[in-house]
Design a protein around this motif. Structure first.
Motif, PDB file in Angstrom:
ATOM      1  N   LEU A 240      -3.529   2.806  -9.417  1.00 49.25           N
ATOM      2  CA  LEU A 240      -2.006   2.913  -8.864  1.00 49.25           C
ATOM      3  C   LEU A 240      -2.253   1.650  -8.409  1.00 49.25           C
ATOM      4  N   GLN A 241      -2.766   1.499  -7.143  1.00 50.17           N
ATOM      5  CA  GLN A 241      -3.100   0.725  -6.396  1.00 50.17           C
ATOM      6  C   GLN A 241      -3.027  -1.069  -7.452  1.00 50.17           C
ATOM      7  N   ALA A 242      -3.810  -1.065  -8.336  1.00 53.59           N
ATOM      8  CA  ALA A 242      -4.482  -2.085  -8.674  1.00 53.59           C
ATOM      9  C   ALA A 242      -2.760  -2.446 -10.247  1.00 53.59           C
ATOM     10  N   LYS A 243      -2.089  -1.520 -10.075  1.00 56.44           N
ATOM     11  CA  LYS A 243      -0.531  -1.031 -10.610  1.00 56.44           C
ATOM     12  C   LYS A 243       0.391  -2.722  -9.860  1.00 56.44           C
ATOM     13  N   MET A 244       0.188  -1.821  -8.700  1.00 57.19           N
ATOM     14  CA  MET A 244       0.454  -2.309  -7.898  1.00 57.19           C
ATOM     15  C   MET A 244       0.989  -3.844  -7.249  1.00 57.19           C
ATOM     16  N   PHE A 245      -0.319  -4.255  -7.349  1.00 56.02           N
ATOM     17  CA  PHE A 245      -0.817  -5.706  -7.300  1.00 56.02           C
ATOM     18  C   PHE A 245       0.182  -6.331  -8.295  1.00 56.02           C
ATOM     19  N   GLU A 246      -0.342  -5.726  -9.532  1.00 58.25           N
ATOM     20  CA  GLU A 246       0.062  -6.518 -10.677  1.00 58.25           C
ATOM     21  C   GLU A 246       1.860  -7.066 -10.522  1.00 58.25           C
ATOM     22  N   ILE A 247       2.487  -5.543 -10.323  1.00 59.95           N
ATOM     23  CA  ILE A 247       3.588  -5.711 -10.173  1.00 59.95           C
ATOM     24  C   ILE A 247       4.183  -6.768  -9.222  1.00 59.95           C
ATOM     25  N   LEU A 248       3.329  -7.085  -8.168  1.00 60.44           N
ATOM     26  CA  LEU A 248       4.090  -7.987  -7.313  1.00 60.44           C
ATOM     27  C   LEU A 248       3.270  -9.600  -7.802  1.00 60.44           C
ATOM     28  N   GLY A 249       2.696  -9.686  -8.856  1.00 59.37           N
ATOM     29  CA  GLY A 249       2.249 -10.386  -8.991  1.00 59.37           C
ATOM     30  C   GLY A 249       0.729 -11.024  -9.102  1.00 59.37           C
TER      31      GLY A 249
ATOM     32  N   PHE B  75       0.588  -1.285   0.080  1.00 61.01           N
ATOM     33  CA  PHE B  75      -0.263  -0.211  -0.144  1.00 61.01           C
ATOM     34  C   PHE B  75       0.798   1.214  -0.031  1.00 61.01           C
ATOM     35  N   THR B  76       2.088   1.035  -0.122  1.00 61.50           N
ATOM     36  CA  THR B  76       3.259   2.060  -0.113  1.00 61.50           C
ATOM     37  C   THR B  76       3.227   2.660  -0.969  1.00 61.50           C
ATOM     38  N   HIS B  77       3.185   4.304  -1.261  1.00 60.35           N
ATOM     39  CA  HIS B  77       2.892   5.527  -2.344  1.00 60.35           C
ATOM     40  C   HIS B  77       5.034   5.301  -2.851  1.00 60.35           C
ATOM     41  N   PRO B  78       5.041   5.021  -3.938  1.00 59.39           N
ATOM     42  CA  PRO B  78       6.235   4.585  -4.783  1.00 59.39           C
ATOM     43  C   PRO B  78       6.748   6.858  -4.743  1.00 59.39           C
ATOM     44  N   LYS B  79       7.237   7.022  -4.716  1.00 60.04           N
ATOM     45  CA  LYS B  79       8.502   8.829  -4.585  1.00 60.04           C
ATOM     46  C   LYS B  79       7.660   8.808  -6.224  1.00 60.04           C
ATOM     47  N   ASP B  80       7.176  10.228  -6.433  1.00 60.88           N
ATOM     48  CA  ASP B  80       6.611  10.533  -7.646  1.00 60.88           C
ATOM     49  C   ASP B  80       7.169  10.453  -8.907  1.00 60.88           C
ATOM     50  N   GLU B  81       8.598  10.999  -8.673  1.00 59.60           N
ATOM     51  CA  GLU B  81       9.684  10.931  -9.478  1.00 59.60           C
ATOM     52  C   GLU B  81      10.066   9.521  -9.984  1.00 59.60           C
ATOM     53  N   ASP B  82       9.976   8.509  -9.360  1.00 57.52           N
ATOM     54  CA  ASP B  82      10.120   7.212  -9.579  1.00 57.52           C
ATOM     55  C   ASP B  82       9.436   6.416 -10.773  1.00 57.52           C
ATOM     56  N   ILE B  83       7.980   7.399 -10.311  1.00 59.47           N
ATOM     57  CA  ILE B  83       6.446   6.461 -10.833  1.00 59.47           C
ATOM     58  C   ILE B  83       7.237   6.024 -12.358  1.00 59.47           C
TER      59      ILE B  83
END
Ligand code: ASP
Length: 586
Positions: free
Chosen positions: A493-502, A449-457
């Protein structure tokens, strides 16, 4: 009245008063015609005297008392002839007139005094007796005062204390869950919360704005000195904030605790160290900054001179132990053995001493000229009388961790890790993900649930492993006392995060649909942190293990030896829960 005073209360100014005390018999001593009784309760110890010339029967009754009898005594407060400067009540004693045994006691399994003869296991089994001992009791008193100050501080900042449920759903990320079968929903299980993370985020969606809870969390992990299967967090969340707001508010709380609990005024802002620097200079995401001993990388100075260990290394780094050139061969061999232990796993240790004349003598002299060794000492800032210790390896992260262990051990040996000294910092800019060899995928370093740094998105698509997070840990004396992050509040963004996490979209929906749905209804930007209460108390009490600040802790195998839990269920209970137990063959 059962008692007029406690056993810690009476002073010389009370002399002449008739008082009644109640408590436990710590000790009875017979001296000549007199009997002395040390009477104890939570507040202290008061000496009671029975004089046989006054009352033979009373004196005899006092002589029959055993350790830990519960008694009530009435008598007169008198000035002591032989005062005891170590006791707050040491100027007075009670000349007894009446004695009532309220409850006798069996001989306790260990002596209930500050220094006890009871071993760990015995004291855990009889924890209720161990808690009568002042050092243990004081830890619980400290814990109470700390939670009171936490509540005072957070209340003053507008936080609401809100309870979240203990019976929740299982979450796959993070540690293993403790699960609870549901009788009314056959074949289904609750999980005990590893933390109220998603619930506190939902409270932000609800508009609660500032939430906290002093809350039990449960993680089924392997135990260590600073871990218990259930532990307490000071869990907090705030809306409409940025990382800096959270850091400032909770740094304020840390300072409030230092001031009110330890009487220490911390005026400077805490250092904020990027995670990458913490790893580079201290080999740890929780560096102990009570002492410096920063790593210096030595690849450029020491590689390429025929010493194959260094020539083949991916990392060569060293530390300078100030004034430790006097270390003997024996001590250095012991240090080498220390870093070679399987838990640390270094292949060896190279050392060099800087002599009073500035010459450098090392354990690898045959490969290096004095000029090179001098260049190394100069790069490290080592001076006459200093000891240089070097570790190398073919995996930079691993070698740094080994050097970190060595640094901590040297700090300990040189007396630089004083328990009454405190070095606080924030470690910031954690990586978003870490690679898991076991799972063969990226895992969230903090949580999903942690937010990536804006510049790193933008890098989420191209190089996710390089993405940094808006995550921060507070570290004191090498202990992670708290950590948190700015959260994702956008469903996509949350959905994308779950996707990256497999996670497949279906799996993400099944596990975290409630959160992603909530994010569709106006989730405010939010973030927070959780402090580990047990660790804070241990730190302030100078304890080696968090166990000692928990009233009824578990042992290292996760057992409560007093309650004898966990234990098998009887068949009736299993049947009600539709459970069958099948044990692996021994
Ligand atoms: N829930 C997190 C944890 O338990 C803390 C936080 O991010 O607030 O580590």
């Amino acid at each position: 009245m059962f008692r007029t005073n406690t056993c810690g209360e009476l002073r010389l100014s009370d002399a002449g008063r008739t008082v009644t005390l109640a408590g436990w018999v710590q000790r009875v001593r017979k001296m000549g015609g007199m009997t002395f009784l040390d009477l104890r309760d939570r507040y202290g110890i008061t000496q009671v005297v029975f004089e046989s010339s006054d009352n033979e029967a009373l004196n005899e009754a006092a002589n029959r008392l055993g350790r830990e009898y519960v008694v009530q005594v009435t008598g007169t407060v008198a000035e002591r002839t032989a005062k005891n400067p170590h006791l707050p009540t040491g100027d007075i004693e009670i000349i007894a007139r009446e004695l009532r045994v309220l409850n006798p006691s069996e001989v306790p399994p260990f002596t209930i005094e500050d220094d006890t003869d009871g071993g760990d296991d015995l004291r855990m089994r009889y924890r209720y007796l161990d808690l009568r001992r002042a050092p243990v009791r004081r830890n619980l008193e400290l814990r109470h005062r700390m939670t009171m100050e936490v509540r005072r501080y957070l209340d003053s900042k507008g936080f609401l204390e809100i309870e979240t449920p203990m019976l929740v759903g299982s979450t796959p990320e993070g540690a293993r869950d403790f699960v609870v079968p549901s009788r009314m929903n056959p074949g289904q299980f609750y999980a005990l919360p590893q933390s109220p993370q998603t619930l506190k985020q939902l409270l932000m969606v609800s508009g609660m704005d500032r939430y906290f809870q002093i809350v039990k969390c449960f993680r089924d992990e392997d135990l260590r000195a600073d871990r218990q299967p259930e532990f307490t967090q000071i869990d907090c969340e705030m809306s409409f904030i940025e990382q800096n707001d959270v850091i400032e508010l909770f740094e304020g709380m840390a300072k409030h605790l230092f001031k009110t609990i330890r009487g220490i005024e911390l005026t400077e802002p805490f250092i904020r160290m990027p995670w990458a620097d913490a790893m580079k200079y201290y080999g740890s995401d929780k560096p102990d900054l009570r002492f410096d001993m920063k790593f210096v990388e030595l690849m450029d100075v020491l590689k390429g001179y025929g010493f194959s260990v260094f020539d083949n290394a991916e990392y060569i780094g060293g530390i300078v132990a100030k004034g430790a050139a006097h270390y003997t061969r024996k001590q250095l061999d012991a240090l080498t053995e220390y870093v070679k232990r399987p838990q640390i796993g270094a292949k060896g240790l190279v050392y060099a001493r800087v002599g009073e004349d500035g010459t450098v003598k090392s354990s690898v002299d045959k490969f290096y000229t004095q000029d090179i060794l001098r260049a190394m000492a100069d790069k490290m800032g080592a001076e006459a009388g200093d000891l240089i210790l070097i570790i190398s390896g073919d995996d930079t992260m691993r070698a740094r961790k080994q050097l970190c262990e060595l640094r901590l051990e040297m700090g300990r040996q040189l007396g630089l890790r004083d328990k009454d000294k405190f070095a606080c910092l924030w470690v910031v800019d954690f990586p978003m993900f870490e690679w898991s060899d076991e799972e063969q995928r990226l895992m969230a370093m903090h949580h999903p649930f942690t937010h990536p740094k804006d510049e790193d998105i933008p890098m989420l698509d191209t190089d996710p492993a390089a993405v940094r997070a808006d995550a921060y840990d507070m570290v004191i004396n090498g202990v992670e006392v708290g950590g948190g992050s700015i959260r994702i509040h956008n469903a996509d963004l949350q959905a994308k995060m779950f996707e990256i996490l497999g996670f497949t979209p279906e799996k993400a929906q099944e596990q975290f649909g409630f959160l992603m749905n909530a994010f569709k209804y106006g989730a405010p930007p939010h973030g927070g942190l959780a402090y580990g209460l047990d660790r804070w108390v241990s730190l302030f009490a100078g304890l080696d293990s968090i166990r000692d600040c928990i009233a009824f802790p578990k042992n290292n195998s996760g057992r409560d030896v007093m309650l004898d839990a966990p234990a098998p269920l009887d068949q009736k209970q299993l049947d009600e829960l539709n459970l069958a137990v099948e044990l692996p063959e021994a």
